[in-house]
Design an enzyme around this catalytic site. Structure first.
Site, PDB file in Angstrom:
ATOM      1  N   ASP A   1      -8.431  -8.711  12.045  1.00 57.09           N
ATOM      2  CA  ASP A   1      -7.597  -9.855  11.676  1.00 57.09           C
ATOM      3  C   ASP A   1      -8.479 -11.062  11.414  1.00 57.09           C
ATOM      4  O   ASP A   1      -9.499 -11.252  12.097  1.00 57.09           O
ATOM      5  CB  ASP A   1      -6.636 -10.211  12.825  1.00 57.09           C
ATOM      6  CG  ASP A   1      -5.350  -9.392  12.772  1.00 57.09           C
ATOM      7  OD1 ASP A   1      -5.202  -8.554  11.860  1.00 57.09           O
ATOM      8  OD2 ASP A   1      -4.491  -9.614  13.657  1.00 57.09           O
TER       9      ASP A   1
ATOM     10  N   ARG B   1      -0.184 -17.842   3.765  1.00 56.72           N
ATOM     11  CA  ARG B   1      -1.001 -18.073   4.968  1.00 56.72           C
ATOM     12  C   ARG B   1      -2.315 -18.759   4.610  1.00 56.72           C
ATOM     13  O   ARG B   1      -2.778 -19.634   5.336  1.00 56.72           O
ATOM     14  CB  ARG B   1      -1.269 -16.749   5.685  1.00 56.72           C
ATOM     15  CG  ARG B   1      -0.002 -16.053   6.185  1.00 56.72           C
ATOM     16  CD  ARG B   1       0.297 -16.410   7.618  1.00 56.72           C
ATOM     17  NE  ARG B   1       1.550 -15.844   8.082  1.00 56.72           N
ATOM     18  CZ  ARG B   1       1.670 -14.814   8.920  1.00 56.72           C
ATOM     19  NH1 ARG B   1       0.584 -14.214   9.391  1.00 56.72           N
ATOM     20  NH2 ARG B   1       2.849 -14.398   9.301  1.00 56.72           N
TER      21      ARG B   1
ATOM     22  N   GLU C   1      -2.576  -7.192  -2.295  1.00 56.64           N
ATOM     23  CA  GLU C   1      -3.010  -6.115  -1.403  1.00 56.64           C
ATOM     24  C   GLU C   1      -3.999  -5.198  -2.107  1.00 56.64           C
ATOM     25  O   GLU C   1      -3.621  -4.352  -2.906  1.00 56.64           O
ATOM     26  CB  GLU C   1      -1.833  -5.301  -0.849  1.00 56.64           C
ATOM     27  CG  GLU C   1      -2.369  -4.292   0.160  1.00 56.64           C
ATOM     28  CD  GLU C   1      -1.354  -3.724   1.128  1.00 56.64           C
ATOM     29  OE1 GLU C   1      -0.214  -4.200   1.156  1.00 56.64           O
ATOM     30  OE2 GLU C   1      -1.741  -2.797   1.853  1.00 56.64           O
TER      31      GLU C   1
ATOM     32  N   CYS D   1      -6.790  -0.794   3.456  1.00 61.39           N
ATOM     33  CA  CYS D   1      -6.209  -1.868   2.659  1.00 61.39           C
ATOM     34  C   CYS D   1      -6.489  -3.201   3.335  1.00 61.39           C
ATOM     35  O   CYS D   1      -6.931  -3.254   4.479  1.00 61.39           O
ATOM     36  CB  CYS D   1      -4.706  -1.670   2.512  1.00 61.39           C
ATOM     37  SG  CYS D   1      -3.822  -1.755   4.074  1.00 61.39           S
TER      38      CYS D   1
ATOM     39  N   GLU E   1      -2.942 -15.760  11.946  1.00 62.38           N
ATOM     40  CA  GLU E   1      -3.527 -14.632  11.203  1.00 62.38           C
ATOM     41  C   GLU E   1      -3.242 -14.872   9.728  1.00 62.38           C
ATOM     42  O   GLU E   1      -2.092 -14.877   9.313  1.00 62.38           O
ATOM     43  CB  GLU E   1      -2.883 -13.305  11.631  1.00 62.38           C
ATOM     44  CG  GLU E   1      -3.396 -12.139  10.791  1.00 62.38           C
ATOM     45  CD  GLU E   1      -2.529 -10.882  10.883  1.00 62.38           C
ATOM     46  OE1 GLU E   1      -1.957 -10.608  11.954  1.00 62.38           O
ATOM     47  OE2 GLU E   1      -2.449 -10.176   9.862  1.00 62.38           O
TER      48      GLU E   1
ATOM     49  N   ASN F   1      -5.847  -9.712   6.810  1.00 61.37           N
ATOM     50  CA  ASN F   1      -6.470  -8.662   7.606  1.00 61.37           C
ATOM     51  C   ASN F   1      -7.152  -7.637   6.716  1.00 61.37           C
ATOM     52  O   ASN F   1      -7.062  -7.706   5.486  1.00 61.37           O
ATOM     53  CB  ASN F   1      -5.454  -8.006   8.553  1.00 61.37           C
ATOM     54  CG  ASN F   1      -4.333  -7.348   7.801  1.00 61.37           C
ATOM     55  OD1 ASN F   1      -4.426  -7.115   6.597  1.00 61.37           O
ATOM     56  ND2 ASN F   1      -3.263  -7.043   8.495  1.00 61.37           N
TER      57      ASN F   1
ATOM     58  N   CYS G   1       0.790  -1.233   0.000  1.00 68.94           N
ATOM     59  CA  CYS G   1       0.000   0.000   0.000  1.00 68.94           C
ATOM     60  C   CYS G   1       0.829   1.293   0.000  1.00 68.94           C
ATOM     61  O   CYS G   1       0.424   2.260  -0.644  1.00 68.94           O
ATOM     62  CB  CYS G   1      -1.064  -0.001   1.091  1.00 68.94           C
ATOM     63  SG  CYS G   1      -0.419  -0.020   2.761  1.00 68.94           S
TER      64      CYS G   1
ATOM     65  N   GLU H   1      12.058 -11.612   9.537  1.00 71.00           N
ATOM     66  CA  GLU H   1      11.255 -12.157  10.647  1.00 71.00           C
ATOM     67  C   GLU H   1      12.117 -12.720  11.768  1.00 71.00           C
ATOM     68  O   GLU H   1      11.636 -13.020  12.860  1.00 71.00           O
ATOM     69  CB  GLU H   1      10.277 -13.216  10.148  1.00 71.00           C
ATOM     70  CG  GLU H   1       9.192 -12.693   9.202  1.00 71.00           C
ATOM     71  CD  GLU H   1       8.080 -11.923   9.918  1.00 71.00           C
ATOM     72  OE1 GLU H   1       8.124 -11.790  11.158  1.00 71.00           O
ATOM     73  OE2 GLU H   1       7.160 -11.455   9.223  1.00 71.00           O
TER      74      GLU H   1
ATOM     75  N   ARG I   1       5.425 -18.355   8.343  1.00 69.17           N
ATOM     76  CA  ARG I   1       6.118 -17.101   8.682  1.00 69.17           C
ATOM     77  C   ARG I   1       7.463 -17.122   7.985  1.00 69.17           C
ATOM     78  O   ARG I   1       8.406 -17.728   8.444  1.00 69.17           O
ATOM     79  CB  ARG I   1       6.275 -16.898  10.194  1.00 69.17           C
ATOM     80  CG  ARG I   1       6.853 -15.512  10.515  1.00 69.17           C
ATOM     81  CD  ARG I   1       6.868 -15.216  11.994  1.00 69.17           C
ATOM     82  NE  ARG I   1       5.535 -15.109  12.547  1.00 69.17           N
ATOM     83  CZ  ARG I   1       4.751 -14.023  12.440  1.00 69.17           C
ATOM     84  NH1 ARG I   1       5.186 -12.961  11.813  1.00 69.17           N
ATOM     85  NH2 ARG I   1       3.557 -14.020  12.967  1.00 69.17           N
TER      86      ARG I   1
ATOM     87  N   ARG J   1      10.355  -9.442   4.546  1.00 72.38           N
ATOM     88  CA  ARG J   1      10.421  -9.002   5.946  1.00 72.38           C
ATOM     89  C   ARG J   1      11.455  -9.814   6.687  1.00 72.38           C
ATOM     90  O   ARG J   1      11.514 -11.034   6.522  1.00 72.38           O
ATOM     91  CB  ARG J   1       9.073  -9.204   6.643  1.00 72.38           C
ATOM     92  CG  ARG J   1       8.016  -8.339   6.041  1.00 72.38           C
ATOM     93  CD  ARG J   1       6.736  -8.419   6.832  1.00 72.38           C
ATOM     94  NE  ARG J   1       5.749  -7.576   6.175  1.00 72.38           N
ATOM     95  CZ  ARG J   1       4.536  -7.370   6.630  1.00 72.38           C
ATOM     96  NH1 ARG J   1       4.154  -7.940   7.749  1.00 72.38           N
ATOM     97  NH2 ARG J   1       3.705  -6.592   5.970  1.00 72.38           N
TER      98      ARG J   1
HETATM   99  P1  ATP Z   1       1.960 -11.088  11.933  1.00 77.50           P
HETATM  100  O1  ATP Z   1       1.300 -10.493  13.142  1.00 77.50           O
HETATM  101  O2  ATP Z   1       1.605 -12.520  11.687  1.00 77.50           O
HETATM  102  O3  ATP Z   1       3.439 -10.819  11.881  1.00 77.50           O
HETATM  103  P2  ATP Z   1       1.457  -8.736  10.476  1.00 77.50           P
HETATM  104  O4  ATP Z   1       0.515  -8.039  11.369  1.00 77.50           O
HETATM  105  O5  ATP Z   1       2.894  -8.364  10.485  1.00 77.50           O
HETATM  106  O6  ATP Z   1       1.332 -10.322  10.687  1.00 77.50           O
HETATM  107  P3  ATP Z   1       0.539  -7.394   8.172  1.00 77.50           P
HETATM  108  O7  ATP Z   1       1.676  -6.478   8.117  1.00 77.50           O
HETATM  109  O8  ATP Z   1      -0.751  -6.874   8.635  1.00 77.50           O
HETATM  110  O9  ATP Z   1       0.899  -8.690   9.010  1.00 77.50           O
HETATM  111  O10 ATP Z   1       0.415  -8.106   6.755  1.00 77.50           O
HETATM  112  C1  ATP Z   1      -0.818  -8.569   6.212  1.00 77.50           C
HETATM  113  C2  ATP Z   1      -0.809 -10.028   5.873  1.00 77.50           C
HETATM  114  O11 ATP Z   1       0.428 -10.423   5.274  1.00 77.50           O
HETATM  115  C3  ATP Z   1      -0.952 -10.945   7.071  1.00 77.50           C
HETATM  116  O12 ATP Z   1      -2.292 -11.080   7.442  1.00 77.50           O
HETATM  117  C4  ATP Z   1      -0.409 -12.234   6.507  1.00 77.50           C
HETATM  118  O13 ATP Z   1      -1.375 -12.860   5.696  1.00 77.50           O
HETATM  119  C5  ATP Z   1       0.707 -11.775   5.608  1.00 77.50           C
HETATM  120  N1  ATP Z   1       2.019 -11.863   6.266  1.00 77.50           N
HETATM  121  C6  ATP Z   1       2.596 -10.963   7.087  1.00 77.50           C
HETATM  122  N2  ATP Z   1       3.818 -11.373   7.490  1.00 77.50           N
HETATM  123  C7  ATP Z   1       4.014 -12.581   6.898  1.00 77.50           C
HETATM  124  C8  ATP Z   1       5.089 -13.523   6.905  1.00 77.50           C
HETATM  125  N3  ATP Z   1       6.196 -13.284   7.583  1.00 77.50           N
HETATM  126  N4  ATP Z   1       4.955 -14.668   6.197  1.00 77.50           N
HETATM  127  C9  ATP Z   1       3.838 -14.899   5.490  1.00 77.50           C
HETATM  128  N5  ATP Z   1       2.789 -14.058   5.427  1.00 77.50           N
HETATM  129  C10 ATP Z   1       2.864 -12.907   6.117  1.00 77.50           C
HETATM  130 ZN    ZN Z   2      -1.545  -1.878   3.604  1.00 78.64          ZN
HETATM  131 MG    MG Z   3       4.545  -9.166  11.437  1.00 83.46          MG
END
Ligand code: ATP
Ligand code: ZN
Ligand code: MG
Length: 503
Positions: free
Chosen positions: A416, A469, A353, A462, A434, A437, A304, A336, A345, A334
Site C-alpha cells: 500500500d 486519492r 488499473e 495489478c 491509502e 497499491n 483486473c 462504501e 472515499r 463501491r
Molecule cells: P480502502 O482500504 O481505502 O478501502 P481498498 O483496499 O478497498 O482501499 P483496493 O480495492 O485495493 O482499495 O483499490 C485500489 C485503489 O483504489 C486504492 O488504493 C485507492 O486508490 C482506490 N480506491 C479504493 N476504494 C476507493 C474509494 N471508495 N474511493 C476512492 N478511491 C478508492
Molecule cells: Zn486488481
Molecule cells: Mg475498500
C-alpha cells in the site's frame, strides 16, 4: 471409520432377480473404491439393503472421502442393472454424510453454515454431519468445499487481531505542509465540486476535472508509457461468472452496485409504468420492480477481473510476455456506506488499473521498476510526504515459508502507498490515506482463468491508481492555490480552466 456416506438410490423399477443383486452391489462397490481411492485412502461398502425400488448403500472410508467412489458405483451399477435386469438408477440423495478432519486451532465460537448440518469438535478434531444432500451436491463435491470453508472460518477466527497486517517498507522525507484543512471542504467552498445526485458520487467542475485528468496524465506519461504498458478499453459491467472465479463474489457481496435489466423493451408492456409517471409525477416503485429483473451483473468494482476474463482460455505467446496493459475507462463503483468521506472515499471513483502477466522473475523485476517510477512521481512531481507498507498477512503469502526472512517471504502480496493528511491530525496519531497499491498475486488468477504460456510458470498482478486519492492527498498537503504547488506539477497542470461563476 473417518468418513461415512449413507445414500438412497431410487431405481426406475423393481429388480427382477433380487438374489443376484447382492454380489453385484458388492463387486461394483469394491471396483469403485479401487478406481477412485488409489493410494489416497481405503474404503468399503459397510451396509446395503433393497426396499422395493429403493436401494440403500453405506460407504465408509479412511483418507479420501467416499463420494467419488459413490459416483463411480452409481455409474457402473446403472449400466449393469440396465443390461441384466432392465432397470436403471433414476436419482439418489444422501440422508447423511459424516466426515472428520483436523482444524488448525480450536474454534472459539460457533461456526455458521448455510446448509443443514451438525458440526462438533473435540479439540482440533472436527466432526461434520451434512444431512439430506441432493444428488447435485454429491456430484459437485460440496462436502470438500464445506470442509474448506469450516477450516477457513476457524483460521480467520484464529488470526483475527493477532497478525500484524501492516509493516513499514519505506518513508519519504518529511515535507513542509502548506495546508491544514480538509481539501474537499475547500473545494466545496470554491464550488469546484458538488455532491452528486446519488450516493457517494461527485460532480467535478472544470477545475477539479482538469486536476484529476492531470493526475491521470502524470501516471501515464511518467509510469505506464515508459514501462511499455498499453491501454485496453473494457466493458463496465462484470459478469457474476467472472466474480465467482476471482473470489470477489464470496468476498465482497456487500460492496457491489448491482445491475438490473428491463424485462422487456416493448413500450406496450411499459404503458402502465409510463401512464403512472404522467399521472403521479413520481417514480412508480412497485411497477418498476415488476418491470425489471433482479441483478444480472455487477457494476465495475475493480478492472483486473475483466482483464483476466479477456485473457481466459488463451495461450499468450512468449513474445508478448510480460503482458503489460491498463484500463482507465471503467469507473469503479463501491458501496462504501458509513465509510464515505469527501472525495477520498466515494462510491464512484476513477482509477487506472495496470495489470501485468508474466514469468515470476519478470514480475518481481517489474515491481522494482514500477516502485522506482512511482517514487519519482511522488517525490519529484507531487512532492508528497508518503510511505509504503507491506499489508499481506504472513499466512496468505505462500506456503513453505519456514526459514525465509521477511524479504524472501514478501514476493506474493500487496504494497500500500499511503499519504499523510494534515487535516486528520498529527503524523503519528492520524490515519494516513491509502492512495494506491501494487500487488503480485502469483498464479491465483492465471490458474482461475486458465491463462497459459508456451513454457514455464505464469504469474500476474495489478496496481490500483486511485485518481481521486492522488488528488486529495496532493491538495491536502499543498492546498488549492497553485502558488503552493511544486513547479513540476504546475508545468503538468498548465493553464487552469476558468471556473464557472455562479451568482
Ligand atoms: P480502502 O482500504 O481505502 O478501502 P481498498 O483496499 O478497498 O482501499 P483496493 O480495492 O485495493 O482499495 O483499490 C485500489 C485503489 O483504489 C486504492 O488504493 C485507492 O486508490 C482506490 N480506491 C479504493 N476504494 C476507493 C474509494 N471508495 N474511493 C476512492 N478511491 C478508492
Ligand atoms: Zn486488481
Ligand atoms: Mg475498500
Amino acid at each position: 471409520m473417518e468418513h461415512r456416506l449413507e445414500v438412497e438410490l431410487t431405481l426406475s423399477g423393481p429388480v427382477r432377480e433380487p438374489a443376484s443383486l447382492g454380489p453385484l452391489v458388492e463387486r461394483t462397490a469394491t471396483e469403485a473404491f479401487e478406481r477412485t481411492m488409489g493410494s489416497a485412502g481405503k474404503g468399503r461398502l459397510s451396509d446395503w439393503r433393497l426396499d422395493g425400488e429403493r436401494l440403500f448403500v453405506q460407504f465408509e472410508s479412511e483418507g479420501r472421502r467416499p463420494h467419488q467412489a459413490l459416483l463411480a458405483f452409481v455409474r457402473r451399477l446403472s449400466e449393469t442393472l440396465g443390461r441384466e435386469q432392465k432397470v436403471g438408477v433414476r436419482s439418489f440423495r444422501a440422508p447423511l454424510y459424516r466426515t472428520q478432519f483436523e482444524l488448525s486451532a480450536v474454534p472459539n465460537r460457533k461456526i455458521a453454515l448455510p446448509i443443514p448440518h451438525e458440526l462438533t469438535h473435540e479439540g482440533k478434531r472436527a466432526v461434520l454431519e451434512l444431512t439430506d444432500l441432493p444428488e447435485a451436491a454429491l456430484r459437485n463435491n460440496w462436502v470438500d468445499r464445506v470442509v474448506s470453508l469450516v477450516k477457513e472460518k476457524v483460521d480467520r477466527q484464529n488470526y483475527e487481531g493477532k497478525e500484524q497486517y501492516w509493516s513499514l517498507l519505506s518513508s519519504s522525507p518529511q515535507r513542509e505542509m502548506r495546508f491544514a484543512l480538509d481539501p474537499t471542504e475547500e473545494m466545496l467552498r470554491r464550488l469546484w465540486v458538488r455532491p452528486g445526485p446519488t450516493k457517494g458520487k461527485w460532480f467535478l467542475g472544470p477545475t477539479a476535472a482538469h486536476l484529476l485528468r492531470t493526475m491521470e496524465r502524470i501516471a501515464r506519461e511518467e509510469v505506464l508509457d515508459p514501462l511499455g504498458f498499453q491501454e485496453v478499453v473494457q466493458p463496465h459491467h462484470d459478469s457474476f461468472d467472472i466474480l465467482l472465479k476471482t473470489g470477489h463474489l464470496e468476498g465482497l457481496p456487500g460492496e457491489f452496485y448491482y445491475v438490473a435489466e428491463p424485462k422487456t423493451r416493448d413500450p406496450v408492456a411499459w404503458e402502465r409504468f409510463t401512464d403512472l409517471v404522467k399521472i403521479t409525477g413520481e417514480v412508480p416503485r412497485e411497477e418498476l420492480e415488476r418491470m425489471v429483473t433482479g441483478p444480472t451483473a455487477v457494476s465495475c468494482y475493480a478492472q483486473c477481473p475483466t482483464i483476466y476474463w479477456w485473457l481466459s482460455g488463451r495461450t499468450i505467446a512468449t513474445e508478448s510476455l510480460p503482458l503489460l496493459v491498463y484500463d482507465k475507462s471503467a469507473v469503479s463503483n463501491r458501496y462504501e456506506s458509513g465509510g464515505r468521506h469527501g472525495l477520498e472515499r466515494v462510491d464512484e471513483f476513477h482509477r487506472i488499473e495496470p495489470v501485468y502477466v508474466g514469468a515470476p522473475d519478470d514480475l518481481v523485476a517489474l515491481r522494482e521498476r514500477l516502485l522506482e517510477r512511482y517514487a519519482r512521481v511522488f517525490n519529484e512531481i507531487l512532492e508528497l510526504e508518503w510511505r509504503t507498507a507491506w499489508v499481506t498477512p504472513f499466512y496468505m503469502q505462500q506456503s513453505g515459508l519456514v526459514g525465509l526472512d521477511d524479504a524472501q517471504a514478501r514476493i506474493k502480496g500487496t504494497i500500500d502507498f499511503e499519504a499523510y493528511l494534515p487535516y486528520r491530525g498529527t503524523r503519528e496519531s492520524s490515519e494516513w490515506l491509502e492512495f494506491q497499491n501494487l500487488s503480485i498475486v502469483g498464479e491465483k488468477y492465471t490458474d482461475a482463468f486458465a491463462i497459459k504460456t508456451q513454457k514455464g510458470e505464469l504469474w500476474s498482478g495489478c496496481s490500483g491508481i486511485g485518481l481521486e486519492r492522488w488528488l486529495t492527498a496532493f491538495l491536502a498537503q499543498k492546498g488549492l492555490d497553485p502558488d503552493g504547488w511544486p513547479s513540476a506539477f504546475r508545468d503538468y497542470a498548465g493553464k487552469l480552466p476558468h471556473d464557472v461563476k455562479f451568482l
